[in-house]
Write a protein that holds these residues in place. Structure first.
Motif, PDB file in Angstrom:
ATOM      1  N   MET A  16      18.407   3.726 -10.514  1.00  0.00           N
ATOM      2  CA  MET A  16      19.070   4.991 -10.826  1.00  0.00           C
ATOM      3  C   MET A  16      19.210   5.133 -12.334  1.00  0.00           C
ATOM      4  SD  MET A  16      22.089   4.950  -7.939  1.00  0.00           S
ATOM      5  CE  MET A  16      22.930   6.296  -8.769  1.00  0.00           C
ATOM      6  N   PRO A  17      18.902   6.308 -12.904  1.00  0.00           N
ATOM      7  CA  PRO A  17      18.988   6.468 -14.357  1.00  0.00           C
ATOM      8  C   PRO A  17      20.425   6.476 -14.861  1.00  0.00           C
ATOM      9  CG  PRO A  17      18.449   8.562 -13.321  1.00  0.00           C
ATOM     10  CD  PRO A  17      18.394   7.518 -12.239  1.00  0.00           C
ATOM     11  N   ASN A  18      21.364   6.933 -14.050  1.00  0.00           N
ATOM     12  CA  ASN A  18      22.762   7.042 -14.470  1.00  0.00           C
ATOM     13  C   ASN A  18      23.659   6.153 -13.615  1.00  0.00           C
ATOM     14  OD1 ASN A  18      22.188   9.011 -16.456  1.00  0.00           O
ATOM     15  ND2 ASN A  18      22.175  10.599 -14.885  1.00  0.00           N
ATOM     16  N   ARG A  19      23.245   4.925 -13.424  1.00  0.00           N
ATOM     17  CA  ARG A  19      24.069   4.008 -12.641  1.00  0.00           C
ATOM     18  C   ARG A  19      25.354   3.719 -13.408  1.00  0.00           C
ATOM     19  NH1 ARG A  19      19.356   1.300 -14.079  1.00  0.00           N
ATOM     20  NH2 ARG A  19      19.575  -0.291 -15.682  1.00  0.00           N
ATOM     21  N   GLU A  20      26.387   3.432 -12.686  1.00  0.00           N
ATOM     22  CA  GLU A  20      27.716   3.361 -13.261  1.00  0.00           C
ATOM     23  C   GLU A  20      28.150   1.913 -13.439  1.00  0.00           C
ATOM     24  OE1 GLU A  20      29.551   7.466 -11.559  1.00  0.00           O
ATOM     25  OE2 GLU A  20      29.701   5.703 -10.303  1.00  0.00           O
ATOM     26  N   VAL A  21      28.964   1.675 -14.478  1.00  0.00           N
ATOM     27  CA  VAL A  21      29.386   0.336 -14.850  1.00  0.00           C
ATOM     28  C   VAL A  21      30.897   0.323 -14.948  1.00  0.00           C
ATOM     29  CG1 VAL A  21      29.152  -1.520 -16.535  1.00  0.00           C
ATOM     30  CG2 VAL A  21      27.277   0.082 -16.188  1.00  0.00           C
ATOM     31  N   ALA A  22      31.524  -0.715 -14.406  1.00  0.00           N
ATOM     32  CA  ALA A  22      32.966  -0.880 -14.508  1.00  0.00           C
ATOM     33  C   ALA A  22      33.316  -2.324 -14.194  1.00  0.00           C
ATOM     34  CB  ALA A  22      33.709   0.072 -13.555  1.00  0.00           C
ATOM     35  N   LEU A  23      34.381  -2.819 -14.815  1.00  0.00           N
ATOM     36  CA  LEU A  23      34.848  -4.172 -14.554  1.00  0.00           C
ATOM     37  C   LEU A  23      35.696  -4.175 -13.289  1.00  0.00           C
ATOM     38  CD1 LEU A  23      35.916  -5.408 -18.108  1.00  0.00           C
ATOM     39  CD2 LEU A  23      33.875  -6.059 -16.816  1.00  0.00           C
ATOM     40  N   PRO A  24      35.396  -5.035 -12.325  1.00  0.00           N
ATOM     41  CA  PRO A  24      36.221  -5.103 -11.110  1.00  0.00           C
ATOM     42  C   PRO A  24      37.554  -5.774 -11.389  1.00  0.00           C
ATOM     43  CG  PRO A  24      34.513  -6.761 -11.036  1.00  0.00           C
ATOM     44  CD  PRO A  24      34.249  -5.943 -12.276  1.00  0.00           C
ATOM     45  N   TYR A  25      38.394  -5.816 -10.371  1.00  0.00           N
ATOM     46  CA  TYR A  25      39.751  -6.351 -10.528  1.00  0.00           C
ATOM     47  C   TYR A  25      39.731  -7.846 -10.836  1.00  0.00           C
ATOM     48  CZ  TYR A  25      44.704  -7.111  -9.468  1.00  0.00           C
ATOM     49  OH  TYR A  25      46.021  -7.443  -9.542  1.00  0.00           O
ATOM     50  N   HIS A  26      38.793  -8.584 -10.261  1.00  0.00           N
ATOM     51  CA  HIS A  26      38.704 -10.037 -10.475  1.00  0.00           C
ATOM     52  C   HIS A  26      37.511 -10.372 -11.372  1.00  0.00           C
ATOM     53  CE1 HIS A  26      41.865 -11.270  -7.666  1.00  0.00           C
ATOM     54  NE2 HIS A  26      41.410 -10.365  -6.827  1.00  0.00           N
ATOM     55  N   TRP A  27      37.280  -9.575 -12.397  1.00  0.00           N
ATOM     56  CA  TRP A  27      36.095  -9.763 -13.226  1.00  0.00           C
ATOM     57  C   TRP A  27      36.133 -11.077 -13.984  1.00  0.00           C
ATOM     58  CZ3 TRP A  27      36.214 -10.173 -18.597  1.00  0.00           C
ATOM     59  CH2 TRP A  27      37.432  -9.847 -19.218  1.00  0.00           C
ATOM     60  N   LEU A  28      37.272 -11.459 -14.508  1.00  0.00           N
ATOM     61  CA  LEU A  28      37.354 -12.659 -15.324  1.00  0.00           C
ATOM     62  C   LEU A  28      37.161 -13.921 -14.486  1.00  0.00           C
ATOM     63  CD1 LEU A  28      37.804 -13.589 -18.211  1.00  0.00           C
ATOM     64  CD2 LEU A  28      40.261 -13.664 -17.753  1.00  0.00           C
ATOM     65  N   GLU A  29      37.797 -13.961 -13.310  1.00  0.00           N
ATOM     66  CA  GLU A  29      37.683 -15.144 -12.460  1.00  0.00           C
ATOM     67  C   GLU A  29      36.272 -15.291 -11.909  1.00  0.00           C
ATOM     68  OE1 GLU A  29      41.063 -12.776 -10.827  1.00  0.00           O
ATOM     69  OE2 GLU A  29      39.958 -12.630 -12.709  1.00  0.00           O
ATOM     70  N   VAL A  30      35.706 -14.191 -11.409  1.00  0.00           N
ATOM     71  CA  VAL A  30      34.364 -14.250 -10.833  1.00  0.00           C
ATOM     72  C   VAL A  30      33.341 -14.628 -11.902  1.00  0.00           C
ATOM     73  CG1 VAL A  30      32.550 -12.900  -9.725  1.00  0.00           C
ATOM     74  CG2 VAL A  30      34.918 -12.644  -8.985  1.00  0.00           C
TER      75      VAL A  30
END
Length: 281
Positions: free
Chosen positions: A157-171
């Motif tokens: 997808m050309p406009n795929r979306e990016v965001a940090l999840p709730y457990h980003w640091l641990e994962v």
């Protein structure tokens, strides 16, 4: 004498909860599904991808039975994009990048990332679920597919979306420790995670500095987008600051009452005298 546990969840308890996150694996040998408390797992048939809880994926990775596919947000390009947004966007100079949309949350409008605007949110693929008695509910982290890898169609997808999840640091740290060979450029990923953590912790400390003013105005500090480990690490410090502000406010109130009492009945108790006169009449 045993010391009391700190308030809230400890870092080890937060990591334990993060191990229930679902990740994508590529099996290296055929394995049957397991009946877990959260439901049965997928059968592992090479080379088909499957979703497993993080704790099980790490166990099979250590046994060299699977390879873990990193989530899209853990790619170096995605982390660099989020770091650029955290540091260069004026609108979010004191705020955090928006979290992924929850199931059922409507999109406010079509948004594409640019350095002067907020990054797009990761699309949600999970709709409402139903309990055994037919009641509808929406899952929340760690029971959301926020750390599973994108499919080939989503990745194109050309406009795929990016965001940090709730457990980003641990994962991120657990995958770097146990499956660094499955991550592209693990050294760069580790550096970007460290930079993101420092930038976001600096924002949290900056928000605490204005906590006294925000409390006096009847407001608070917005923590939208903050991860679980970040909240756990700052909980003790923030609680101490709030207790200190509460004590300062109580001492100020006590000083004000003493000053009103010293000024005499004409100032401190004028309202009470008026009420007594009206009652006599």
């Amino acid at each position: 004498m045993a010391f009391p546990l700190p308030r809230g969840l400890t870092p080890s308890e937060i990591e334990f909860l993060a191990e229930m996150e679902m990740v994508t694996v590529v099996p290296r040998q055929r394995l049957e599904g397991l009946e877990l408390l959260g439901g049965p797992t997928d059968k592992l048939v090479p080379p088909q991808r499957a979703s497993l809880p993080l704790w099980l994926a790490l166990l099979l990775k250590r046994q060299r039975r699977v390879n873990i596919v990193p989530p899209y947000w853990l790619q170096p390009e995605s982390l660099q994009l989020i770091l650029q947004f955290e540091t260069e966007t004026r609108e979010y100079a004191d705020a955090f990048s928006p979290p992924p949309r929850l199931p059922g949350q409507r999109r406010s409008g079509r948004r594409e990332y640019s350095p002067s605007s907020s990054p797009p949110l990761q699309p949600s693929r999970t709709g409402p679920l139903y309990t055994l008695d037919g009641q509808r509910y929406y899952p929340t982290p760690p029971f959301l597919p926020q750390n599973t890898a994108l499919t080939h169609s989503d990745a194109s997808m050309p406009n795929r979306e990016v965001a940090l999840p709730y457990h980003w640091l641990e994962v991120g740290h657990m995958l770097l420790d146990a499956a660094s060979d499955d991550l592209p450029e693990p050294d760069q990923v580790r550096r970007l995670l460290k930079d993101l953590r420092e930038v976001r912790m600096a924002k949290m400390r900056k928000g605490i500095e204005v906590l006294d003013t925000a409390a006096a105005a009847g407001g608070g500090v917005a923590l939208t987008g903050v991860g679980a480990m970040e909240i756990g690490e700052m909980r003790g410090f923030v609680a101490g600051v709030v207790d200190g502000l509460r004590k300062i406010g109580a001492s100020r109130e006590q000083a004000r009452r003493e000053q009103m009492a010293e000024e005499g009945p004409g100032m401190g108790y004028q309202g009470t005298q008026d009420e007594d006169t009206s009652m006599d009449l």
